[in-house]
Design an enzyme around this catalytic site. Structure first.
Site, PDB file in Angstrom:
ATOM      1  CB  SER A   8      -0.815  -0.371   1.065  1.00  0.00           C
ATOM      2  OG  SER A   8      -2.110   0.473   1.188  1.00  0.00           O
TER       3      SER A   8
ATOM      4  CG  ASP B 145      -2.236   3.531  -1.411  1.00  0.00           C
ATOM      5  OD1 ASP B 145      -3.583   4.397  -2.295  1.00  0.00           O
ATOM      6  OD2 ASP B 145      -2.736   2.907  -0.892  1.00  0.00           O
TER       7      ASP B 145
ATOM      8  CG  ASP C 147      -3.174  -0.956  -1.519  1.00  0.00           C
ATOM      9  OD1 ASP C 147      -2.908   0.710  -1.726  1.00  0.00           O
ATOM     10  OD2 ASP C 147      -3.480  -1.146  -1.250  1.00  0.00           O
TER      11      ASP C 147
ATOM     12  CG  ASP D  98      -6.447   1.535  -1.085  1.00  0.00           C
ATOM     13  OD1 ASP D  98      -5.293   1.948  -0.838  1.00  0.00           O
ATOM     14  OD2 ASP D  98      -6.578   0.520   0.183  1.00  0.00           O
TER      15      ASP D  98
HETATM   16 MG    MG Z   1      -3.576   1.123   0.372  1.00  0.00          MG
END
Ligand code: MG
Length: 450
Positions: free
Chosen positions: A98, A240, A242, A244
């Site tokens: 992440s 960020d 990943d 999300d």
């Molecule tokens: Mg993330």
């Protein structure tokens, strides 16, 4: 990762080839495969240089327990979560750290409904891992390993069903996207282009090195801010590692805090879908409470952590979730943090409200925020909290995670950090001086208890 614990607040996160080694990850794969008990398990990853090693290690472990492994390749976490639900798979394992720096990697485990496992489910995997209570299949009952293309088109199509594409197209916004050299590059630039935005990208090659820190915040988004100004864009979007989460830069080049853009998005969604329940961690600003209350909706506070927000939303049937770090959860799409959905919805907000982002931010209720930190050894955190709880007895407070005390004109959250040997104090009020006063009071509670 400690004695009998593998998972932290967001899965496993460690530095590559220190605690997180290929041999450990094979064993995690065996434990996770034993937990699933077979079925079709998706595996995907972000752009980190270690993704091949750990995807293959997890794959080996899962297939040895009889799980079929579907290799989804690089994709944002929310796209992989959506794919589990959409393609009716039995779960997913996502290789990502992440917002952590590139030397880290990590593992998130996703259930059949596309949501990250609750803590209770993670504990089952931990018991299997540490007791080595593994299922191991014979040579003729091993899982198959096959490529699984098509995740990203399905995900983008799903996001678009929640958008007013015609309105966005008419507004013809210019948007700069900074996906931090990771998997957001595979979705957000093309998604925004397909709904009629003119897109400029920076840091969009997937090299796994990261040209800036992957945590999107004012200190790390200088290049995005400068590019928005240089090309006269209407909006800047940052993810960020990943994708999300999503943070925004306004048309003047100012990085806007997630509590403000989140409040704008939540209010827009509530006006669109009607009243609902909004779930948010105790660390969120009173600004959100004002927005939710004036819409006639209900706000539910939780402990800090995106998995807790997700699982609370599921339990309550809430439509919206929010974290001030740039996390937006929207149940009609999926009750998990979704960066591309947040980015596209913000384009819709600008199109429909016909005002630049800086003006929408100015129109929000204004709060001054004061943050303090006090060093506190980990072993003293619990006794300190006990004393602080005693000292705040009888006040209007919530004790979900640390203690948050509400006053008529502000609030203060006093909370032990989950990752550092410190107590954090977040105070807010309409006036700066009052926020400072409340913060000083909060600090005194902790220092007296120490
Ligand atoms: Mg993330």
């Amino acid at each position: 990762m400690s004695d009998r614990t593998l998972f932290g607040t967001n899965g496993i996160r460690e530095i590559v080839n220190q605690k997180l080694t290929p041999e450990l990850v094979v064993k995690v794969g065996v434990a996770v495969g034993t937990y699933y008990g077979g079925g079709n398990i998706l595996i995907g990853h972000d752009s980190r240089t270690s993704h091949t090693i750990f995807s293959n290690a997890i794959t080996a472990g899962l297939a040895s327990t009889g799980c079929n492994v579907l290799k989804g390749g690089p994709a944002p976490t929310p796209a992989l979560q959506y794919a589990v639900k959409h393609f009716k798979l039995d779960g997913a394992v996502i290789i990502t750290a992440s917002h952590n720096p590139p030397e880290y990697n990590g593992i998130k485990v996703v259930a059949q409904d596309g949501l990250e496992l609750s803590r209770a489910e993670e504990e089952k995997i931990e018991r299997m891992f540490f007791d080595e209570a593994f299922v191991r299949r014979a040579w003729n009952r091993l899982g198959r390993v096959t490529p699984f293309p098509g995740i990203i088109p399905a995900y983008k199509a799903a996001v678009k069903t929640h958008l007013d594409v015609d309105a966005i197209r008419r507004r013809a916004l210019k948007v700069v996207v900074d996906p931090v050299n990771s998997v957001g590059s595979l979705v957000t630039p093309s998604l925004l282009t397909e709904v009629g935005c003119q897109v400029v990208t920076i840091n969009a090659q997937l090299d796994g090195v990261f040209s800036r820190e992957p945590e999107p915040k004012p200190e790390t988004l200088g290049d995005l801010s400068a590019t928005v100004k240089a090309v006269n864009a209407d909006l800047g979007v940052a993810h960020d590692g990943d994708a999300d989460r999503c943070m925004f830069v306004d048309e003047l080049g100012t990085v806007v805090w997630g509590d403000k853009t989140g409040a704008i998005l939540v209010e827009y969604i509530l006006n669109k879908i009607g009243t609902s329940t909004v779930v948010t961690p105790i660390s969120s600003s009173k600004l959100l409470e004002d927005i939710v209350t004036r819409n006639g909706s209900k706000l539910v506070w939780t402990r800090v952590g995106s998995t807790i927000v997700t699982n609370t939303m599921k339990d309550l049937g809430a439509d919206v979730g929010f974290e001030d770090n740039g996390g937006l959860f929207f149940t009609p799409h999926q009750p998990v943090r979704d960066g591309a959905l947040a980015a596209a919805l913000m384009a819709e907000v600008l199109a429909k409200r016909g005002q630049p982002l800086s003006k929408l931010v100015d129109a929000l209720p204004q709060y001054a925020l004061v943050k303090e930190r006090i060093e506190c050894p980990n072993e003293k955190k619990a006794p300190v909290l006990e004393k602080v709880l005693k000292q705040t007895e009888g006040l209007n407070r919530l004790t979900l995670d640390g203690v948050k005390v509400f006053f008529d004109d502000g609030s203060v959250l006093i909370r032990p950090s989950g990752t550092e040997a410190v107590y954090r104090i977040y105070a807010e009020a309409r006036e700066e001086a009052r926020a400072r006063e409340i913060a000083t009071w909060g600090v005194s509670l902790v220092t007296n208890a120490l």
